[in-house]
Design a protein around this motif. Sequence first.
Motif, PDB file in Angstrom:
ATOM      1  N   VAL A  93      -4.810  -0.439 -11.579  1.00 53.13           N
ATOM      2  CA  VAL A  93      -5.880  -1.604 -11.080  1.00 53.13           C
ATOM      3  C   VAL A  93      -6.252  -2.394 -12.182  1.00 53.13           C
ATOM      4  O   VAL A  93      -6.554  -3.660 -11.656  1.00 53.13           O
ATOM      5  CB  VAL A  93      -7.102  -0.916 -10.718  1.00 53.13           C
ATOM      6  CG1 VAL A  93      -8.252  -1.677 -10.473  1.00 53.13           C
ATOM      7  CG2 VAL A  93      -6.768   0.128  -9.463  1.00 53.13           C
ATOM      8  N   GLN A 120     -12.057  -9.585  -5.990  1.00 54.37           N
ATOM      9  CA  GLN A 120     -10.986  -8.465  -6.127  1.00 54.37           C
ATOM     10  C   GLN A 120     -10.794  -7.724  -7.408  1.00 54.37           C
ATOM     11  O   GLN A 120     -10.778  -6.772  -7.353  1.00 54.37           O
ATOM     12  CB  GLN A 120      -9.703  -8.797  -5.653  1.00 54.37           C
ATOM     13  CG  GLN A 120      -9.441  -9.309  -4.044  1.00 54.37           C
ATOM     14  CD  GLN A 120      -8.087  -9.416  -3.621  1.00 54.37           C
ATOM     15  OE1 GLN A 120      -7.246  -8.665  -4.123  1.00 54.37           O
ATOM     16  NE2 GLN A 120      -8.060 -10.390  -2.546  1.00 54.37           N
ATOM     17  N   ARG A 156       1.339   1.767  -3.554  1.00 50.84           N
ATOM     18  CA  ARG A 156       0.340   1.932  -4.181  1.00 50.84           C
ATOM     19  C   ARG A 156      -0.162   3.442  -3.956  1.00 50.84           C
ATOM     20  O   ARG A 156      -0.661   3.923  -5.157  1.00 50.84           O
ATOM     21  CB  ARG A 156      -0.910   1.118  -3.942  1.00 50.84           C
ATOM     22  CG  ARG A 156      -2.005   1.027  -4.745  1.00 50.84           C
ATOM     23  CD  ARG A 156      -3.202   0.389  -4.182  1.00 50.84           C
ATOM     24  NE  ARG A 156      -2.728  -1.200  -3.848  1.00 50.84           N
ATOM     25  CZ  ARG A 156      -3.475  -1.967  -3.258  1.00 50.84           C
ATOM     26  NH1 ARG A 156      -4.818  -1.840  -3.200  1.00 50.84           N
ATOM     27  NH2 ARG A 156      -3.339  -3.200  -3.186  1.00 50.84           N
ATOM     28  N   TYR A 180      -3.808  -5.249 -11.854  1.00 47.66           N
ATOM     29  CA  TYR A 180      -3.951  -5.958 -10.589  1.00 47.66           C
ATOM     30  C   TYR A 180      -5.073  -6.851 -10.661  1.00 47.66           C
ATOM     31  O   TYR A 180      -5.122  -7.748  -9.845  1.00 47.66           O
ATOM     32  CB  TYR A 180      -3.842  -4.687  -9.485  1.00 47.66           C
ATOM     33  CG  TYR A 180      -4.208  -5.186  -8.191  1.00 47.66           C
ATOM     34  CD1 TYR A 180      -3.219  -5.365  -7.189  1.00 47.66           C
ATOM     35  CD2 TYR A 180      -5.584  -5.036  -7.809  1.00 47.66           C
ATOM     36  CE1 TYR A 180      -3.434  -5.537  -5.930  1.00 47.66           C
ATOM     37  CE2 TYR A 180      -5.903  -5.312  -6.385  1.00 47.66           C
ATOM     38  CZ  TYR A 180      -4.794  -5.703  -5.531  1.00 47.66           C
ATOM     39  OH  TYR A 180      -5.039  -5.929  -4.379  1.00 47.66           O
ATOM     40  N   SER A 181      -5.904  -6.388 -11.240  1.00 43.89           N
ATOM     41  CA  SER A 181      -7.513  -7.112 -11.043  1.00 43.89           C
ATOM     42  C   SER A 181      -7.412  -8.303 -11.981  1.00 43.89           C
ATOM     43  O   SER A 181      -7.840  -9.234 -11.512  1.00 43.89           O
ATOM     44  CB  SER A 181      -8.594  -6.112 -11.307  1.00 43.89           C
ATOM     45  OG  SER A 181      -8.576  -5.003 -10.448  1.00 43.89           O
ATOM     46  N   ASN A 230       0.805  -1.130  -0.023  1.00 44.89           N
ATOM     47  CA  ASN A 230       0.078   0.008   0.012  1.00 44.89           C
ATOM     48  C   ASN A 230       0.858   1.378  -0.194  1.00 44.89           C
ATOM     49  O   ASN A 230       0.395   2.227  -0.440  1.00 44.89           O
ATOM     50  CB  ASN A 230      -1.101  -0.038   1.335  1.00 44.89           C
ATOM     51  CG  ASN A 230      -2.321  -0.865   0.738  1.00 44.89           C
ATOM     52  OD1 ASN A 230      -3.160  -0.337   0.186  1.00 44.89           O
ATOM     53  ND2 ASN A 230      -2.304  -2.005   1.029  1.00 44.89           N
ATOM     54  N   ASN A 234     -11.627  -4.073  -7.184  1.00 46.67           N
ATOM     55  CA  ASN A 234     -10.397  -3.156  -7.466  1.00 46.67           C
ATOM     56  C   ASN A 234     -10.756  -2.480  -9.096  1.00 46.67           C
ATOM     57  O   ASN A 234     -10.451  -1.433  -9.322  1.00 46.67           O
ATOM     58  CB  ASN A 234      -9.453  -4.131  -7.414  1.00 46.67           C
ATOM     59  CG  ASN A 234      -8.805  -4.139  -5.875  1.00 46.67           C
ATOM     60  OD1 ASN A 234      -8.716  -3.556  -5.075  1.00 46.67           O
ATOM     61  ND2 ASN A 234      -8.709  -5.584  -5.512  1.00 46.67           N
ATOM     62  N   THR A 264      -3.491  -2.088   5.002  1.00 46.88           N
ATOM     63  CA  THR A 264      -3.689  -1.179   4.004  1.00 46.88           C
ATOM     64  C   THR A 264      -3.663   0.248   4.544  1.00 46.88           C
ATOM     65  O   THR A 264      -3.027   1.225   3.702  1.00 46.88           O
ATOM     66  CB  THR A 264      -5.062  -1.478   3.693  1.00 46.88           C
ATOM     67  OG1 THR A 264      -5.235  -2.708   3.222  1.00 46.88           O
ATOM     68  CG2 THR A 264      -5.762  -0.438   2.650  1.00 46.88           C
ATOM     69  N   SER A 288     -13.634   0.102  -8.578  1.00 40.91           N
ATOM     70  CA  SER A 288     -13.346   1.227  -7.651  1.00 40.91           C
ATOM     71  C   SER A 288     -12.232   2.021  -8.228  1.00 40.91           C
ATOM     72  O   SER A 288     -12.132   3.116  -7.850  1.00 40.91           O
ATOM     73  CB  SER A 288     -13.299   0.820  -6.185  1.00 40.91           C
ATOM     74  OG  SER A 288     -12.019  -0.318  -6.034  1.00 40.91           O
ATOM     75  N   GLY A 289     -11.152   1.177  -8.540  1.00 39.53           N
ATOM     76  CA  GLY A 289      -9.780   1.921  -8.702  1.00 39.53           C
ATOM     77  C   GLY A 289      -9.940   2.836 -10.137  1.00 39.53           C
ATOM     78  O   GLY A 289      -9.570   3.842 -10.217  1.00 39.53           O
ATOM     79  N   TYR A 341     -11.529   4.917  -2.740  1.00 40.75           N
ATOM     80  CA  TYR A 341     -10.293   5.457  -3.729  1.00 40.75           C
ATOM     81  C   TYR A 341     -10.426   6.691  -4.215  1.00 40.75           C
ATOM     82  O   TYR A 341      -9.403   7.409  -4.536  1.00 40.75           O
ATOM     83  CB  TYR A 341     -10.506   4.272  -5.066  1.00 40.75           C
ATOM     84  CG  TYR A 341      -9.710   3.432  -4.915  1.00 40.75           C
ATOM     85  CD1 TYR A 341      -8.315   3.384  -5.879  1.00 40.75           C
ATOM     86  CD2 TYR A 341     -10.328   2.070  -4.693  1.00 40.75           C
ATOM     87  CE1 TYR A 341      -7.643   2.056  -5.817  1.00 40.75           C
ATOM     88  CE2 TYR A 341      -9.461   0.841  -4.695  1.00 40.75           C
ATOM     89  CZ  TYR A 341      -8.259   1.074  -5.266  1.00 40.75           C
ATOM     90  OH  TYR A 341      -7.391  -0.167  -5.202  1.00 40.75           O
TER      91      TYR A 341
END
Length: 454
Positions: free
Chosen positions: A73, A389, A43, A76-77, A40, A393, A161, A396-397, A267
């Motif tokens: 994201v 996730q 990030r 990542y997702s 985090n 993610n 986080t 939202s990201g 976010y």
Amino acid sequence: MTTPLRSELTAPSSANSRQVTPAQAWYAVAILTIANVSGNVDRQILSLMVRPIKRDLHVTDTEVSLLMGLGFVAFYSVLGLPIGRWVDRGHRPRIVALGAAVWSVMTVITGGVRSYAGLFAARIGVGAGEATLGPAAVSIISDSFPRKSLGVAMSTYMLGTFAGSGIAYALTAFVVGRFSQPGLVAVPFVGNVFPWQLVFFFVGLPGLLVALLALTIREPRVLDATAIEANRAAQLPFAEVVRYMRANLRTIGALSLGFAFSASANYALVAWLASFLIRTYGWTEAQAGTLQGALTLTLGPLGVMLGGRLTDRWTRLGHIDAPLRVGMLGAAGMLVFAGLFPLMPTALLAGLMLVPVNLFAAMPWGAANAAIAEAMPARMRGQGSSFYQLVVNLFSGVVGPTAVALMTDKVFRDPLALRYSLSIVTVVAMSMAILLMAWGRPAFRATVQRLRTE
């Protein structure tokens, strides 16, 4: 004879599980929490750099939001899905270690690029590395703790986080506050970089130590040669995972989308809070980062642990839907306080409102991980967590930071209207979160009760 605590913590979740002592279980949580801190930090460090990034790379709010959202994201997702299958059959501590090494190296590389395209590509690499942590951590912790203790265990992991975000804000404020001038700085073995890029070297290199620590976690799953062959023979086709999720569509959909809307507001606040304080009240990056770091580092852990304790308490009282209750409570608090704080006439009032904002923002996230772990059979928990996730993610990201930027750039057409964009996006997102979680509660109860009888 085992102690009561040992018997609680050593309930295997599958035929290929082995007993994990309480000390080993909590040691795993501690290392995974440290990994979460590291991830985090890497990030979140861009959120205080909006002004120097726009100045040096000549980009808009929307382009910066893509760095904080889509650039990180998307990979990542999406990569979480194949990684989830790997988690369900592989050595999970080694997966965490590899991911930590990748995200740390890519963070250091971020400090050496000098174009928007290079920065975007480096953020993709950070996202690819961090995609390993969530599914592996949820799977390891779920295999090491009983249901009635899962809320606190997951919340402890999620401390990372908020601790990581707080450290990122404070460190970035320290560095940017001293190296915010235009121009270039010479770095040995790297060359000339923008001054704000120095922070990436400070936060990236310690992650390599995290990778080594991850290798010391005990794998709860038996992975000798016989067990590996049995696991491969019994490996679930992805189609079976899809069939399970379709059969429990209301449960999985409500969890994923409900928490996705909740996370989108988080976010957005993470991405734009510093810019809001700078534009609205004339603060510096250092002042904004100091406040953001102090609030996140102190109130974030308090909020997430409160959510975990509420989840476990309500679970012991017989409320199967305890994680969703906690999620709705957090969303309701955010709707009120995060919807109002951007509209405050003074920085002092906004700062006071940010106290409950940070508590309610943190509250649901241990409960959220506990919820998806409870809703999935143990044999497909990694893939279920990865799908969850992916939705949370990616939605939202991308939607959270970008919705605020688009409203500011395209609707209000005024950078000083950022306060109104933040308020509107938060109220809409949290209203949707509450509605979706309320809709999913009956289905979640039915899913969990059915899994208990299998």
